[in-house]
Every structure is written in C-alpha cells, then in structure tokens.
Motif scaffolding. Structure first.
Motif: not given
Lengths: 503, 124
Positions: A201-218
């Motif tokens: 899962x991205x939060x534990x994945x140094x390879x593919x993890x950075x491709x995922x970015x959480x988007x907050x409302x602000x």
C-alpha cells in the motif's frame, strides 16, 4: 485293592474331568458373556460397521463384494436392510467402481485406508475407515463408516458461498485489499493489484507510494500519519474515504477515494487494514466540467450585465442629446424611436449570428428598408462582401441611421431627382493597414437654406463618436447637391477579433 | 460638504463615446480639467505616465480589455479613483474591493459627490 485303586483312579479322573468340564463351562460362559458384550458394542456403536468379502473376476480384478456381517447402525447409515450374505451390486446396482478398487486394494495389500467418498445411488457421503480382516487369503475387509452428507453439504455450501464472494471480490469495480501491519497486501482483487502493482500500500511503498498524494479540502499537504491505512492501524476508520490523486506510468493524473478500516485477528488485536480504493476520474471530470460551465455561465452573466447596463447608459445619453437638439415633442419622440430601433437592430444582428459578425450590405439595406427605401434607379448600394464585428455594427448602424434620416428630411431621399450612392471598397493605406473605405454620396439635392444651423446628434455621432469608439476616420460635408460622407475603418485587431472581415 | 472639484485634474477612461462625452461634459461643468477621455487602455497608461491627476474615473471593460493594469498603477501612485461599470462587485478582484463603484447607468450628481469625497480626503 486293585479294583479300589482303579476306582479311585477313575474317580480322580472323573473329578478332574468334572473340574475340566466346570472350567470349560465357565470358559464357555465367559466367552459367551464376552461375545454378548462385543456384540452389544458392535451393535451399539453409532457408526456403520460391516465385514465384506471381495469378489474378483478371473483376472483378479475386484468387481463386487458380499456383506458377511453388519451391525445395527449399518441399516441407519446405508438404508440397506437384510444385507447379510448379499452382494452390493445386487443391492445397489449403480455402485461406483472406485469402491471396489479401494476395498480390493485393502484386501490385497493388507493396508488400512481412511477416505471420504460419495455413493451416488444412495445419495450419501461417507467418511470411511477400512481395514483388512481375517486371514490374508480371505479377501475380507472390515469397514467402519459414517454418513457425512450433512457436513459435506455444509462444506459445499461454504465453498460455494466463498466462490461467490470471491467472484464479487474479483469483479468489484473498486480496489479491495487486505494489508498486514507492514503494508504488504495479504489479499488484493484485480483492481487493487492494478492500482498497487507492487502489492504494497502506498503509505508503506517507497517505490510506487510517492505517486499517490492525499488531497485535503484546504489544499494543505496531508501528513502520512493521517493516511487512511495508517489510521486504520491505530484503530481509526476512514469511511467514506479520503481523496487522492495518483499518477500512472504515462504521467496522467487520476483521482481516487481511499477508505480504510482496521483488520482484527481473532483476539481483537489490529493485525492490519482493509483498504477500498475507488477511482473517481469520471466523477471528478464531470464535477470540473460542471464547475467550468458554472464559471462560464457566471462570466456570461457578468458580460450580459455589462452590456445591458452599458447600452442603457448609451440610450440615456442618446435620449438626452435627442432632447437637447430641440423640436416639438413628436419630432423628439420620432427621432429617439428611430435611434432606439436602430440600436436594437444592431444588437439583434450581432447576437443572432453565432460569431457576432454582421453583414455590411444587409445593415445598410435594413436601415433604408426601415424607412421604405430600396435600391433602384436613384439609390445604388455596391461593394464587396464585408462582415462587421458587433461594435462596428452598432457604430456604423447608428451612422447610417442618422445619414438616412437626414437624407429623408433634407437630402437625396426627399427629392425624386436626387440620387444616393453608397459604395465601399477595401484599400491598403501607406502603413500597410487594410482600411474599409465607405462613401455615402448624395447628388442632385437642390441647395436649400435649411442647412443644419447647429451641430446635431448625427454630426456628433459621425465626427466624434465613430472615431472615439471604433477608430473610424470620418469626414462629413454638406456640399452643394447633398451630403458627402466618408467613413474609413481600419481592420484593427481588437480584444474581440478584427473589426471587420472580407467575405 | 464634500471638497469642491474646481480646478482638479481628473482622468476619464471609458470606451463608450456617449458615456465618455457625458462624463467629460459633466466634469467640465464643475470646472474640472479632464484628462482624456480615452477608451484605450494603452493610451490611458501613457497619459498617466506623464501626469499626476487628482483622481480618475475608470470603466472596467475597455473594448474587451480589463482596466486592472490601470487600477493597479493608480493604487501604486496613491491616486484615488472610482469605477463606473456594468459589472457587479463580485467581479472585482480582491485588491479593488474597497474602490468606490458606480453602477451604470449612473447619476452624474452621485459621481461628482463620490469624486469630491475622494479628492477631499487629505493624505495621511
């Protein structure tokens, strides 16, 4: 004494025999008691128990077996009554060959076997323990068995249900994954594998993890500790999910919502997380499109307000000027109505054509027609096909109106012998700029004393407003014989495109 | 009483001739020296570079160009100004929310009153 001796000996023997007999009787009694006990046990056990004797063909292949002994439970477990001495083929015609094979093997090898199998003809499933019985050559097998149809059916239902769930799991349009505490996926459906190709899962994945970015409302960055799967490990569920963007191999950005709940072991300890990923590109796109369309609509509304208020201001100004020119109320009303109608026509042609351009020749003809004049012997209209942008349409439209009104009242359209020639052409000036040169030329108008004594609306419009508003160079002369007016509009590129275009 | 506009130099930027002419005539009646009017953004910026008007009257849409660059320049040089416009106030960028705005069609009397208020505020 010999006789006595013999008698004594015989007596002794008799006594011995009696003792033996008693012993034997006791042994028989004991045996009978044991036999009864075993028989009672044999019949008392819940499982079916029988002894069978294999029947082989000439080639030594097992083809049938005969029941030699069976306990009471046998009937309950098989439904077969009075089986003793009969063969199974006789009693259960469709009995499967593999039963013969298995029992035949046990009888031949002397090795007991445990197995589960089905007897189709009886509609039962059996859990079987079969062992060789008697002497090796007897080909006898003792079979201990239990009908396990209910358990089998439950198992099959479970398998079926599991298969169904697995099918749903696999075909779900959302990614579903179970991850351990280290972010390794224990289970992932096809969609989850597509989204997380590294099976982490991205939060534990140094390879593919950075491709995922959480988007907050602000729009602020989201701390990793607030990512759904990490929160799940701390016992906090994220449902409905958090929005993420992720970038695919081609660099395209996608939107997804990620939900997560803790995964607990039997003891209730959190052992990992359940993650559900839902790609929402389509939704996002339509939301963006909606926002964009709303924004456009708002801009359009603003534009509309701007135009309406502007034209109202112009109309008010035109009205003031019409009033200032003087005359009786009827003539003021006529003048104003004419100007208003003209503005309305210009507005209409500009908004009716999709691109906001209006045909020059039509503009002139419409103006003349509005006062009942069409071209013919005395009026000529001639020039190449030209389209005007909205602003030039409005400006020139007003100018043609003023020229027409003047011609009707004082000029070429009043006197039958007079002539009006409207002509235009495109010329290149010395700076290389295209210019639309239009002449309004009246001839044969008798010199009349009522030349305009004060500068009227028409003059101001042509001499001041046209140059100011549209960069049109103008000259207006009241010559002997009629009005001569020259209008030169440069083909300047304004904010809304060229002022005019050649067709 | 608002300060008098007599002798003040006021830049007028408005692309619609009749509105511009009304503004000019109305201001001239108040003995104002009118700079312009012009309806062209570049011309207006040029006029501003060589002058320091006491105040300015700005239309927002100049031939489909927005007059923000002019407004920014006026703010930078601390020249008071007002907008005459057909747009609603939400259309204005944040930076100009405090600029007085007269909706078209406007009243000349209100415009003169507002302008007087602007030029009458002494520099802090």
């Amino acid at each position: 004494m010999a006789e006595n001796g013999e008698i004594a000996r015989l007596r002794a023997l008799l006594a011995c025999s009696e003792a033996d007999l008693q012993r034997a009787n006791a042994q028989i009694a004991a045996l009978e008691a044991s036999e009864l006990r075993y028989r009672a046990m044999f019949d008392g056990i819940d499982e079916g128990l029988c002894v069978i004797e294999m029947i082989e063909d000439e080639a030594g292949q097992p083809i049938d077996y005969r029941f030699l002994q069976a306990n009471a439970a046998f009937v309950r477990q098989t439904g077969l009554k009075d089986a003793m001495g009969r063969t199974v083929r006789d009693m259960v015609p469709g009995h499967e060959q593999h039963w013969f094979d298995i029992y035949g093997r046990i009888a031949r090898t002397g090795i007991a076997e445990r197995f589960e199998d089905r007897v189709e003809a009886l509609g039962r499933w059996y859990d079987v323990y079969a062992m060789p019985f008697g002497a090796p050559g007897d080909l006898q097998v003792a079979v201990l068995f239990r009908d396990v149809l209910d358990r089998k059916q439950t198992e099959m239902r479970l398998v079926e249900s599991e298969n169904r769930l697995a099918a749903i799991f696999e075909s779900a349009p959302v990614g579903i994954a179970l991850a351990d505490r280290n972010g390794n996926m224990l289970l992932a459906n096809a969609e989850a594998q597509r989204l997380f190709p590294s099976r982490r899962i991205p939060s534990h994945d140094p390879e593919f993890g950075p491709r995922w970015r959480a988007v907050s409302d602000d729009g602020e960055p989201v701390a990793l500790s607030d990512y759904p799967a990490i929160k799940a490990l701390n016992g906090i569920s994220t449902v409905p999910g958090m929005e993420f963007t992720w970038t695919d191999e081609d660099g395209a950005v996608h939107w997804a919502t990620v939900s997560s709940v803790p995964l607990r072991d039997d003891g209730g300890t959190i052992s990992g997380s359940v993650i559900v990923i839902h790609e929402v590109d389509e939704l996002k796109r339509s939301q963006e499109a909606l926002r964009e369309s709303e924004r456009r609509l708002q801009m359009l509304l603003a534009e509309l307000q701007h135009r309406v208020r502007n034209i109202l201001t112009v109309i008010r100004s035109v009205f003031s000027r019409t009033v200032e020119t003087g005359g009786d109320i009827q003539s003021i009303a006529n003048h104003f109505t004419g100007r208003l109608d003209n503005l309305a026509r210009a507005q209409m042609v500009a908004t009716q054509s999709a691109h906001g351009y209006a045909d020059l020749e039509n503009l002139i003809r419409d103006e003349l027609l509005s006062v009942g004049v069409s071209d013919g012997e005395t009026v000529t209209i001639c020039g190449p096909g030209i389209e005007l942008n909205a602003q030039l349409t409005e400006s020139l439209g007003l100018a043609f109106h003023e020229l027409t009104t003047n011609a009707l009242k004082y000029g070429a359209l009043r006197f039958p012998e007079a002539r009006l020639e409207i002509h235009w052409e495109v010329n290149l000036d010395d700076k290389g700029i295209c210019s639309l040169d239009l002449t309004w030329s009246e001839q044969g108008v008798p010199v009349i004393s009522s030349q305009p004594t004060r500068r009227g609306f028409g003059c101001e419009l042509i001499e001041d407003a046209l140059p100011y508003r549209s960069g049109v160079t103008t000259s207006l002369e009241f010559r002997g014989g009629g009005v001569f007016c020259l209008l030169s509009a440069p083909q300047s590129e304004g904010g809304a495109g060229a002022a005019w275009k050649e067709l | 009483m608002p300060a008098s506009l007599v002798g003040k130099r006021i830049l007028v930027v408005e692309d619609e001739y009749f509105i511009a002419a009304d503004l000019r005539n109305g201001l001239v009646e108040q003995a104002v020296t009118v700079i312009g009017p012009t309806g062209d953004l570049a011309t207006a910026l040029e006029m501003l570079s060589g002058e320091k008007p006491d105040a300015a009257v700005l239309d927002i849409n100049l031939n489909d160009q927005l007059s923000w660059p002019l407004a920014i320049e006026l703010q930078r040089r601390a020249i008071p100004f007002l907008f005459v416009t057909g747009y609603d106030s939400w259309y204005l960028p944040e930076a100009f929310r405090d600029v007085p705005q007269l909706a078209k069609p406007f009243s000349m009397a209100v415009l003169i009153g507002t302008l007087s208020g602007l030029v009458g505020v002494p520099d802090a």
